[in-house]
Design an enzyme around this catalytic site. Structure first.
Site, PDB file in Angstrom:
ATOM      1  N   GLY A   1       0.830  -1.200   0.000  1.00 54.28           N
ATOM      2  CA  GLY A   1       0.000   0.000   0.000  1.00 54.28           C
ATOM      3  C   GLY A   1       0.858   1.240   0.000  1.00 54.28           C
ATOM      4  CG  MET A   2       0.671   6.054  -1.049  1.00 53.08           C
ATOM      5  SD  MET A   2      -0.295   7.262  -1.910  1.00 53.08           S
ATOM      6  CE  MET A   2       0.392   8.770  -1.198  1.00 53.08           C
TER       7      MET A   2
ATOM      8  CB  ILE B   1       2.652  11.418   5.015  1.00 52.28           C
ATOM      9  CG1 ILE B   1       2.498  10.131   4.185  1.00 52.28           C
ATOM     10  CG2 ILE B   1       4.021  12.047   4.749  1.00 52.28           C
ATOM     11  CD1 ILE B   1       2.407  10.372   2.694  1.00 52.28           C
TER      12      ILE B   1
ATOM     13  CB  THR C   1      -2.018   2.718   3.448  1.00 53.13           C
ATOM     14  OG1 THR C   1      -0.819   1.974   3.192  1.00 53.13           O
ATOM     15  CG2 THR C   1      -2.361   3.567   2.228  1.00 53.13           C
TER      16      THR C   1
ATOM     17  CE  LYS D   1       3.607   0.156   3.119  1.00 51.01           C
ATOM     18  NZ  LYS D   1       3.097   1.547   2.997  1.00 51.01           N
ATOM     19  CB  THR D   2       4.720  -0.398  10.012  1.00 48.29           C
ATOM     20  OG1 THR D   2       5.611  -0.257   8.892  1.00 48.29           O
ATOM     21  CG2 THR D   2       5.505  -0.900  11.218  1.00 48.29           C
TER      22      THR D   2
ATOM     23  CG  ASP E   1       7.167  -3.187   7.267  1.00 45.53           C
ATOM     24  OD1 ASP E   1       8.005  -3.807   6.599  1.00 45.53           O
ATOM     25  OD2 ASP E   1       7.384  -2.066   7.762  1.00 45.53           O
ATOM     26  NE  ARG E   2       7.304  -0.074   1.622  1.00 43.69           N
ATOM     27  CZ  ARG E   2       6.400   0.710   1.039  1.00 43.69           C
ATOM     28  NH1 ARG E   2       5.970   0.437  -0.166  1.00 43.69           N
ATOM     29  NH2 ARG E   2       5.930   1.768   1.671  1.00 43.69           N
TER      30      ARG E   2
END
Length: 212
Positions: free
Chosen positions: A6-7, A138, A10, A12-13, A76-77
């Site tokens: 995801g961007m 962000i 969003t 993720k972590t 997480d990514r």
């Protein structure tokens, strides 16, 4: 193995940590805080785009290989979405055609390696979000080099990135996918967190039944 995608902004972590705790497994993190190139990239992207992409690709490949040595885990990514950023840099003129082709060939080789045989990740969870929510997160995260207030040109970059991610997930076919609208879940709310975990668990159960 579960991958988050995801961007930026969003969550993720945060979701990866929630799922790891709920599933009693380990979280593997993307290396950002100790990335020696990222701050320089935001200042001079034409100089640092290619080294940055190679750095990310290498660290993500190492992370997913490390994760494969564990029976269950959450990342997480991962490198599956890495091409999005390289395409953005190439289209912006920050990478030459040769650099982009070299990078793309290396990425494909690595994806074939991690996706071979029974090592393919079980599920990719894509966290969708509207752009304004991502931008707000962000800003809350507070990394100076990510802030639009300090670098106004980032607004165009984030807007383009948001569209690129939605285009990417629409065509992604490397692993099973679960799309979650992160705007609809406040994972700091116990009820929302439990609903999200239940959704992921039911999806994993369905995938397991489908392979029996």
């Amino acid at each position: 193995m579960i991958l988050m995608a995801g961007m930026i902004g969003t969550g993720k972590t945060t979701v990866a940590e929630l799922l790891s705790q709920a599933l009693d497994t380990e979280t593997f993190y993307e290396s950002v805080g100790d990335n020696p190139i990222l701050p320089d990239y935001y200042v001079d992207p034409k100089r640092w785009a290619f080294p940055l992409q190679i750095y990310f690709l290498n660290t993500r490949f190492k992370t997913i290989r490390q994760a494969m040595s564990h029976e269950n885990n959450v990342l997480d990514r991962s490198l599956y979405e890495d091409l999005i950023f390289a395409e953005l840099n190439y289209e912006a003129g920050n990478m030459t055609k040769l650099e982009f082709e070299t990078y793309s060939d290396l990425l494909e080789t690595m994806m074939e390696e991690v996706g071979a045989g029974n090592r393919r990740p079980d599920l990719l969870i894509y966290l969708d979000s509207d752009l304004q929510t991502a931008l707000h997160r962000i800003k809350q995260r507070g990394r100076d080099y990510e802030q639009i207030d300090l670098h106004p040109e980032l607004l165009h970059y984030y807007t383009t990135l948001h569209g690129k991610y939605r285009e990417w997930i629409a065509h992604y076919n490397k692993t099973p996918v679960l799309v979650i609208n992160s705007d609809q879940f406040d994972i700091y709310n116990e009820q929302d967190a439990n609903e999200l975990v239940a959704l992921v668990k039911s999806t994993l159960e369905e995938l397991q039944l489908a392979t029996v």
